[in-house]
Scaffold this motif. Structure first.
Motif, PDB file in Angstrom:
ATOM      1  N   ALA A 168       0.847  -1.218   0.061  1.00 44.51           N
ATOM      2  CA  ALA A 168      -0.003   0.118  -0.039  1.00 44.51           C
ATOM      3  C   ALA A 168       0.713   1.306  -0.048  1.00 44.51           C
ATOM      4  O   ALA A 168       0.523   2.192  -0.404  1.00 44.51           O
ATOM      5  N   VAL A 169       2.090   1.272   0.598  1.00 42.61           N
ATOM      6  CA  VAL A 169       2.863   2.196   0.655  1.00 42.61           C
ATOM      7  C   VAL A 169       3.309   2.856  -0.794  1.00 42.61           C
ATOM      8  O   VAL A 169       3.288   4.194  -0.948  1.00 42.61           O
ATOM      9  N   ARG A 170       3.050   2.043  -1.863  1.00 41.52           N
ATOM     10  CA  ARG A 170       3.356   2.312  -3.326  1.00 41.52           C
ATOM     11  C   ARG A 170       2.213   2.456  -4.184  1.00 41.52           C
ATOM     12  O   ARG A 170       1.983   3.294  -4.874  1.00 41.52           O
ATOM     13  N   TYR A 171       1.510   1.433  -3.956  1.00 45.61           N
ATOM     14  CA  TYR A 171       0.103   1.124  -4.887  1.00 45.61           C
ATOM     15  C   TYR A 171      -1.224   1.666  -4.177  1.00 45.61           C
ATOM     16  O   TYR A 171      -1.989   1.491  -4.939  1.00 45.61           O
ATOM     17  N   GLY A 172      -1.283   2.023  -3.088  1.00 43.94           N
ATOM     18  CA  GLY A 172      -2.252   2.459  -2.333  1.00 43.94           C
ATOM     19  C   GLY A 172      -3.232   1.228  -1.891  1.00 43.94           C
ATOM     20  O   GLY A 172      -2.810   0.084  -1.933  1.00 43.94           O
ATOM     21  N   ARG A 249      12.355   5.137  13.036  1.00 44.69           N
ATOM     22  CA  ARG A 249      12.933   6.329  12.606  1.00 44.69           C
ATOM     23  C   ARG A 249      13.364   6.311  11.423  1.00 44.69           C
ATOM     24  O   ARG A 249      13.368   7.333  10.534  1.00 44.69           O
ATOM     25  N   THR A 250      14.106   4.975  11.004  1.00 41.02           N
ATOM     26  CA  THR A 250      14.627   4.929   9.549  1.00 41.02           C
ATOM     27  C   THR A 250      13.375   4.853   8.539  1.00 41.02           C
ATOM     28  O   THR A 250      13.370   5.586   7.648  1.00 41.02           O
ATOM     29  N   THR A 251      12.344   4.308   8.907  1.00 43.57           N
ATOM     30  CA  THR A 251      11.109   4.357   8.003  1.00 43.57           C
ATOM     31  C   THR A 251      10.736   5.734   8.070  1.00 43.57           C
ATOM     32  O   THR A 251      10.133   6.047   6.646  1.00 43.57           O
ATOM     33  N   ILE A 252      10.570   6.546   8.784  1.00 43.62           N
ATOM     34  CA  ILE A 252      10.132   7.866   8.780  1.00 43.62           C
ATOM     35  C   ILE A 252      11.074   8.645   7.691  1.00 43.62           C
ATOM     36  O   ILE A 252      10.471   9.252   6.896  1.00 43.62           O
ATOM     37  N   MET A 257      11.926  11.511   2.614  1.00 45.89           N
ATOM     38  CA  MET A 257      12.662  11.837   1.542  1.00 45.89           C
ATOM     39  C   MET A 257      12.140  11.483   0.279  1.00 45.89           C
ATOM     40  O   MET A 257      12.689  11.823  -0.957  1.00 45.89           O
ATOM     41  N   GLY A 258      11.120  10.911   0.468  1.00 43.57           N
ATOM     42  CA  GLY A 258      10.380  10.630  -1.021  1.00 43.57           C
ATOM     43  C   GLY A 258      10.842   9.455  -1.751  1.00 43.57           C
ATOM     44  O   GLY A 258      10.675   9.116  -3.032  1.00 43.57           O
ATOM     45  N   GLY A 385       4.024  -4.471  11.148  1.00 45.36           N
ATOM     46  CA  GLY A 385       3.456  -3.168  10.526  1.00 45.36           C
ATOM     47  C   GLY A 385       3.794  -2.707   9.124  1.00 45.36           C
ATOM     48  O   GLY A 385       5.105  -3.251   8.754  1.00 45.36           O
ATOM     49  N   HIS A 386       2.664  -2.299   8.632  1.00 48.71           N
ATOM     50  CA  HIS A 386       3.240  -1.796   7.147  1.00 48.71           C
ATOM     51  C   HIS A 386       3.621  -0.295   7.272  1.00 48.71           C
ATOM     52  O   HIS A 386       2.741   0.508   7.365  1.00 48.71           O
ATOM     53  N   VAL A 387       4.821  -0.305   7.961  1.00 50.81           N
ATOM     54  CA  VAL A 387       5.175   1.145   8.542  1.00 50.81           C
ATOM     55  C   VAL A 387       5.155   2.323   7.571  1.00 50.81           C
ATOM     56  O   VAL A 387       5.431   3.320   7.939  1.00 50.81           O
ATOM     57  N   GLY A 388       5.383   1.648   6.427  1.00 54.91           N
ATOM     58  CA  GLY A 388       5.631   2.790   5.385  1.00 54.91           C
ATOM     59  C   GLY A 388       4.397   3.623   5.250  1.00 54.91           C
ATOM     60  O   GLY A 388       4.754   4.918   4.801  1.00 54.91           O
ATOM     61  N   ASP A 389       3.218   3.032   5.448  1.00 57.23           N
ATOM     62  CA  ASP A 389       2.101   4.034   5.449  1.00 57.23           C
ATOM     63  C   ASP A 389       1.676   4.262   6.923  1.00 57.23           C
ATOM     64  O   ASP A 389       0.409   4.751   7.074  1.00 57.23           O
ATOM     65  N   GLY A 390       2.417   4.001   8.052  1.00 54.66           N
ATOM     66  CA  GLY A 390       1.856   4.301   9.375  1.00 54.66           C
ATOM     67  C   GLY A 390       0.977   3.536   9.945  1.00 54.66           C
ATOM     68  O   GLY A 390       0.176   3.737  10.914  1.00 54.66           O
TER      69      GLY A 390
END
Length: 474
Positions: A168-172, A249-252, A257-258, A385-390
């Motif tokens: 989801a972090v990339r494709y929704g 913190r790494t994930t954030i 940074m996009g 966690g799908h932590v890339g999207d929180g």
């Protein structure tokens, strides 16, 4: 015998009468595809949620076409009897339970891929097709469907709960990837919403209204999905961290940074131990990020090197690559099986699962405090966690016969969701509301917004037969 939930968490069970005339009519129309056998009814009257004491539906209809669904709904509507759609039964929040009685409509036999339109990057399927089957059908065209909840869920169920998953972090989520639907309404009418066009300004967005409606507004009988080209290059990597905070913190930093990372999953050390035992792996038993990069060979390498440099700043180590399809599949299968690994770690247990999602900048605050509470409770748990999207998931492992453990798990769930809401997040990132999160929805959306939802429900389903008792009270 399972100990029931505390009284304030029990669903309101008001069983409506299912007259013999309706059962007779269903049997006349569907023959042996209408079952009243107790074993079949019980199978369709439970899911993976915490609720264990709700009576099963009075009958199960196995639909094989849109006409079957429409006829079953029309017969139920004549008697004002509830209808509960059923896909594969992987719901986690009580969506499938017959809290007001009624009949279950099983669409698992509606499992055809109806058309693949490779030039337009779309596919149209029946609701019982699973996500893995979709990808099997389109891979020869060099395409794939990216939404991947842990279970091999049905596409109809995924649309109904607005599912997402690791990509989801990339494709929704399903919200962004469903173009059109065919739906049977509460009156048994067949309607279509949306088209295969990529956008439209024509009228109300009924597709988005139905996506996430959890079967309360209609039964989905056909879904048109977006597809994506298979990336030229794919690389997965794992990186271990000295703490959950360092991984978060790494994930954030990566997201802010996009960097267009395709997957970014957190697995805590305790869950890694469970996964190693279940999947016969030897991953380092430390908090881990499991990541995947999509693109050209050059862009994938650049993304991965940038992420590795960020991870180094936060103490990340043992950055390891999984470049072959077999290695990637092994890692992601282990990740998707984390739930089963956790349940197997405590024989006879039941997982009280929950999820929340917060703005990425608040992820550390929410996750770290929730971990501290879970550790202090003494209950075993798993955390992914799908932590890339929180978005992240806790599963508290309880003895289903121990009322104190149930209460403790639900108290942890309550505190977790309250914290997410206080940080401007949501009570559920992808599980849906169902029964379990009805009170949380009211706190999140407010009474006015819930009343607007209720108004829509009453207008479209005046007899309240479509999966009643879910999302909000009538």
């Amino acid at each position: 015998m399972n100990t029931p939930l505390p009284s304030h968490l029990l669903p309101e069970i008001h069983q409506r009468e299912v007259p013999a005339a309706l059962i007779d009519a269903l049997k006349a129309r569907f023959g042996d595809r209408c079952s009243t056998a107790l074993a079949v009814r019980e199978q369709h009257g439970r899911d993976e949620s915490a609720f264990t004491t709700v009576p099963p539906p009075s009958a199960v209809v196995f639909a094989e076409s849109t006409a079957d669904v429409a006829d079953a709904v029309k017969l139920a509507a004549q008697h004002r009897v509830p209808v509960i759609p059923f896909g594969v039964g992987s719901s986690l929040e009580g969506h499938l339970l017959a809290v007001q009685g009624g009949i279950s409509i099983d669409v698992s036999r509606m499992a055809q891929v109806l058309s693949v339109n490779a030039e337009d990057l779309t596919v149209t399927v029946q609701p019982g097709v699973t996500r893995k089957a979709v990808n099997e059908a389109v891979k020869s065209e060099g395409l794939f469907f990216p939404i991947d909840p842990g279970a091999d869920a049905s596409i109809g169920g995924m649309a109904a709960t607005r599912a997402s998953g690791t990509n989801a972090v990339r494709y929704g989520t399903m919200r962004e990837n469903v173009l059109a639907l065919e739906v049977v309404t509460a009156q048994g009418e067949v309607i279509r919403t949306g088209t295969r066009a990529k956008k439209s300004s024509a009228g109300y967005d009924l597709t988005r209204l139905m996506v996430g409606s959890e079967g309360t507004l209609g039964v989905i009988t056909e879904v048109t999905l977006k597809l994506y080209p298979l990336p030229e290059a794919v690389s997965a990597a794992t990186c271990s961290f000295p703490s959950i905070e360092a991984a978060v913190r790494t994930t954030i930093q990566v997201i802010q940074m996009g960097i267009p990372i395709a997957r970014c999953e957190l697995i805590d050390a305790g869950t890694i131990r469970m996964v190693n035992a279940h999947s016969k792996l030897n991953l380092r038993e430390e908090t881990m990020l499991l990541m995947e990069f999509h693109g050209s060979p050059a862009s994938v390498q650049e993304q991965a090197e940038t992420v590795q440099a960020i991870a180094d700043e936060f103490g990340g180590q043992a950055f390891a690559w999984a470049t072959t399809p077999e290695d990637r599949t092994r890692l992601w299968t282990a990740r998707h099986n984390a739930y089963f690994a956790a349940v197997q770690s405590k024989p006879g247990c039941r997982a009280i699962s929950t999820d929340t999602c917060v703005p990425i900048s608040r992820l550390a605050d929410c996750l770290l405090d929730s971990v501290a509470e879970a550790d202090a409770s003494g209950l075993p748990y798993f955390l992914v966690g799908h932590v890339g999207d929180g978005n992240f998931h806790f599963g508290y492992l309880i003895d289903p016969d121990n009322a104190d453990e149930r209460r403790l798990a639900e108290d942890l769930n309550h505190k977790l969701v309250a914290r997410a809401l206080s940080l401007e997040g949501t009570c559920t990132g992808e599980h849906g509301v169902g029964l379990h999160k009805m009170d949380f929805l009211r706190h999140e959306a407010g009474d006015g917004a819930v009343q607007m939802m209720r108004t829509i429900k009453r207008a479209l389903d005046p007899d309240n037969i479509m999966n009643p008792g879910k999302i909000f009270a009538w």
